[in-house]
Design a protein around this motif. Sequence first.
Motif, PDB file in Angstrom:
ATOM      1  N   PHE A   1       0.819  -0.958  -0.003  1.00 28.66           N
ATOM      2  CA  PHE A   1       0.154   0.012  -0.078  1.00 28.66           C
ATOM      3  C   PHE A   1       0.941   1.249  -0.233  1.00 28.66           C
ATOM      4  O   PHE A   1       1.747   1.523   0.744  1.00 28.66           O
ATOM      5  CB  PHE A   1      -0.828   0.053   1.138  1.00 28.66           C
ATOM      6  N   GLU A   2       0.590   2.288  -0.677  1.00 28.59           N
ATOM      7  CA  GLU A   2       1.373   3.226  -1.198  1.00 28.59           C
ATOM      8  C   GLU A   2       0.530   4.354   0.276  1.00 28.59           C
ATOM      9  O   GLU A   2      -0.614   4.499   0.617  1.00 28.59           O
ATOM     10  CB  GLU A   2       0.791   4.131  -2.247  1.00 28.59           C
ATOM     11  N   SER A   3       1.392   4.943   0.974  1.00 36.27           N
ATOM     12  CA  SER A   3       1.063   5.454   2.311  1.00 36.27           C
ATOM     13  C   SER A   3       0.150   6.591   2.003  1.00 36.27           C
ATOM     14  O   SER A   3      -0.501   7.220   2.867  1.00 36.27           O
ATOM     15  CB  SER A   3       2.295   5.802   3.026  1.00 36.27           C
ATOM     16  N   ASN A   4       0.092   7.341   0.683  1.00 39.72           N
ATOM     17  CA  ASN A   4      -0.386   8.484   0.573  1.00 39.72           C
ATOM     18  C   ASN A   4      -1.892   8.410   0.294  1.00 39.72           C
ATOM     19  O   ASN A   4      -2.492   9.415   0.068  1.00 39.72           O
ATOM     20  CB  ASN A   4       0.381   9.628  -0.332  1.00 39.72           C
ATOM     21  N   GLN A   5      -2.439   7.101   0.227  1.00 41.89           N
ATOM     22  CA  GLN A   5      -3.828   7.178  -0.255  1.00 41.89           C
ATOM     23  C   GLN A   5      -4.616   5.983   0.575  1.00 41.89           C
ATOM     24  O   GLN A   5      -3.806   4.959   1.122  1.00 41.89           O
ATOM     25  CB  GLN A   5      -3.885   6.609  -1.580  1.00 41.89           C
ATOM     26  N   ALA A   6      -5.578   6.270   1.138  1.00 37.42           N
ATOM     27  CA  ALA A   6      -6.663   5.451   1.951  1.00 37.42           C
ATOM     28  C   ALA A   6      -6.377   3.878   1.476  1.00 37.42           C
ATOM     29  O   ALA A   6      -6.390   3.686   0.068  1.00 37.42           O
ATOM     30  CB  ALA A   6      -7.960   5.702   2.187  1.00 37.42           C
ATOM     31  N   ILE A   7      -5.876   3.094   2.370  1.00 38.60           N
ATOM     32  CA  ILE A   7      -5.979   1.521   1.863  1.00 38.60           C
ATOM     33  C   ILE A   7      -7.277   1.192   1.231  1.00 38.60           C
ATOM     34  O   ILE A   7      -7.344   0.437   0.295  1.00 38.60           O
ATOM     35  CB  ILE A   7      -5.639   0.910   2.954  1.00 38.60           C
ATOM     36  N   TYR A   8      -8.238   1.591   1.890  1.00 44.44           N
ATOM     37  CA  TYR A   8      -9.605   0.947   1.254  1.00 44.44           C
ATOM     38  C   TYR A   8      -9.706   1.663  -0.291  1.00 44.44           C
ATOM     39  O   TYR A   8     -10.401   0.579  -1.041  1.00 44.44           O
ATOM     40  CB  TYR A   8     -10.774   1.395   2.078  1.00 44.44           C
ATOM     41  N   ILE A   9      -9.337   2.695  -0.564  1.00 48.17           N
ATOM     42  CA  ILE A   9      -9.534   3.036  -1.679  1.00 48.17           C
ATOM     43  C   ILE A   9      -8.513   2.417  -2.598  1.00 48.17           C
ATOM     44  O   ILE A   9      -8.749   2.029  -3.809  1.00 48.17           O
ATOM     45  CB  ILE A   9      -8.911   4.810  -1.942  1.00 48.17           C
ATOM     46  N   GLN A  10      -7.339   1.950  -2.388  1.00 47.13           N
ATOM     47  CA  GLN A  10      -6.330   1.238  -3.082  1.00 47.13           C
ATOM     48  C   GLN A  10      -7.151  -0.287  -3.331  1.00 47.13           C
ATOM     49  O   GLN A  10      -6.788  -0.810  -4.409  1.00 47.13           O
ATOM     50  CB  GLN A  10      -5.103   0.977  -2.369  1.00 47.13           C
ATOM     51  N   ILE A  11      -7.828  -0.708  -2.363  1.00 50.38           N
ATOM     52  CA  ILE A  11      -8.527  -1.980  -2.410  1.00 50.38           C
ATOM     53  C   ILE A  11      -9.569  -1.862  -3.721  1.00 50.38           C
ATOM     54  O   ILE A  11      -9.590  -2.721  -4.430  1.00 50.38           O
ATOM     55  CB  ILE A  11      -9.212  -2.702  -1.052  1.00 50.38           C
ATOM     56  N   VAL A  12     -10.163  -0.711  -3.723  1.00 45.32           N
ATOM     57  CA  VAL A  12     -11.312  -0.578  -4.656  1.00 45.32           C
ATOM     58  C   VAL A  12     -10.539  -0.497  -6.047  1.00 45.32           C
ATOM     59  O   VAL A  12     -11.100  -1.119  -6.931  1.00 45.32           O
ATOM     60  CB  VAL A  12     -12.018   0.939  -4.290  1.00 45.32           C
ATOM     61  N   ASP A  13      -9.401   0.210  -6.323  1.00 47.95           N
ATOM     62  CA  ASP A  13      -8.808   0.482  -7.479  1.00 47.95           C
ATOM     63  C   ASP A  13      -8.381  -1.025  -7.746  1.00 47.95           C
ATOM     64  O   ASP A  13      -8.274  -1.304  -8.908  1.00 47.95           O
ATOM     65  CB  ASP A  13      -7.622   1.389  -7.106  1.00 47.95           C
ATOM     66  N   TYR A  14      -7.871  -1.942  -7.145  1.00 48.05           N
ATOM     67  CA  TYR A  14      -7.489  -3.183  -7.355  1.00 48.05           C
ATOM     68  C   TYR A  14      -8.542  -4.130  -7.920  1.00 48.05           C
ATOM     69  O   TYR A  14      -8.346  -4.602  -8.797  1.00 48.05           O
ATOM     70  CB  TYR A  14      -6.877  -3.685  -5.855  1.00 48.05           C
TER      71      TYR A  14
END
Lengths: 120, 120, 120, 120
Positions: free
Chosen positions: B3-16
């Motif tokens: 996880f990139e630290s500058n973006q919310a994890i839940y958004i990164q999961i969404v993007d994934y």
Amino acid sequence: MEFESNQAIYIQIVDYICENILNGNLKPGDKITAIRPMAVKLEVNPNTVVRSYSFLQDTGIVYNKRGLGYYITEDAVVITKKYKREEFLHSTLPTFFKAIDLLNIDFNEIKTLYDQYKKN
Amino acid sequence: MEFESNQAIYIQIVDYICENILNGNLKPGDKITAIRPMAVKLEVNPNTVVRSYSFLQDTGIVYNKRGLGYYITEDAVVITKKYKREEFLHSTLPTFFKAIDLLNIDFNEIKTLYDQYKKN
Amino acid sequence: MEFESNQAIYIQIVDYICENILNGNLKPGDKITAIRPMAVKLEVNPNTVVRSYSFLQDTGIVYNKRGLGYYITEDAVVITKKYKREEFLHSTLPTFFKAIDLLNIDFNEIKTLYDQYKKN
Amino acid sequence: MEFESNQAIYIQIVDYICENILNGNLKPGDKITAIRPMAVKLEVNPNTVVRSYSFLQDTGIVYNKRGLGYYITEDAVVITKKYKREEFLHSTLPTFFKAIDLLNIDFNEIKTLYDQYKKN
DNA sequence: GTGGTCTAGACCACC
DNA sequence: GTGGTCTAGACCACA
């Protein structure tokens, strides 16, 4: 100036100053708008402007003359360019490439859009 | 997945999830990994996954079958594409154009960098 | 404020805000109680309030000023009315009609009950 | 039969049986559809049907003949009516009254809508 | 097993 | 002070 909600206001102010340096509106030695007037102009909390100016000072883009205000440093253009270039290579460009791949956009379309953008 | 630290994890999961829909790994009707197993796999708290899945549900990309799990909707590809395309046109592209203008980068350089990017 | 056990608390908080908008207690531009004070007042976990406010924001009934709080939007009344009206037409009313038909209740009885209700 | 997402499926099945009792399609002594065929027909998990039938049995609306199936009790109509009437008075009606007050709907409008409803 | 909700509490960025 | 996010863990209803 309107603030996009997805980015910190103080960063948007920093970027605003950086742009004016890169496009030549602000030159080394120029005094930038004082904190309070700037806060009034942008309709933000003075603390927020303080934060932006401190950030710019830490980066070496402006310096402070006690009691007089903030001024653009001699190296401002070089530093700003370097700062923005890194941001571009490490953040903007990867995001951009990933997006056109995912969305299956042809690179030539981008060229077209860019030409349109430059006309405006 | 890191996880990139500058973006919310839940958004990164969404993007994934979105990426897997756009590249065809996830198709309409497919069940996505259940909340708890996904939390274990990604080493995050189940609540964080809940948040991602709820977001995807609100957006119409997945739907929920009571007690069974989350499934990709029929319109998922269209919605995801639209969602990502808007993000690209209203955020990525303007940022990109602004940057290459400010940094005075020739458009052809980008083309070169893109070709390199695609080789990797 | 007491919570009915059969409905999520965060939804009840949402409804509570909506009612105050519809009856004029909350007007466009008004700041609603901050998350933590509201949590204390309602004796619930702050996260629960966060959830309610996020929901209201997604619906367009409130908006957020960075670091300042949540405010009622200009369109709040319209949106709330529309939202509640749909709920009424698509859920409350059909349930109601179905029930009086099944139970063979005369419509005039309802009128009587309503008059009693309004006296209290 | 389609299931509204906001209510438990087993309750919707219960209501479905209750309606058929109240409108006379199912009479005391009638055998109701067996669990497995019903599950197939409604496209739900057999366990869900089991739950509905158990609920109806607990309420005294159906009884079970071991190995034969579920049958409507003699008192089914009375019980169902009482059950539905309570639900109506304690849940449907208050919700309904509150809604028309909040939305500022004239009672006569309801009458009109009801007449339209009965025509269909 | 599945999701839905809630509590308790923490850390952080921001105004 | 404000919200935003995350962890840890619990309980419940449901399929």
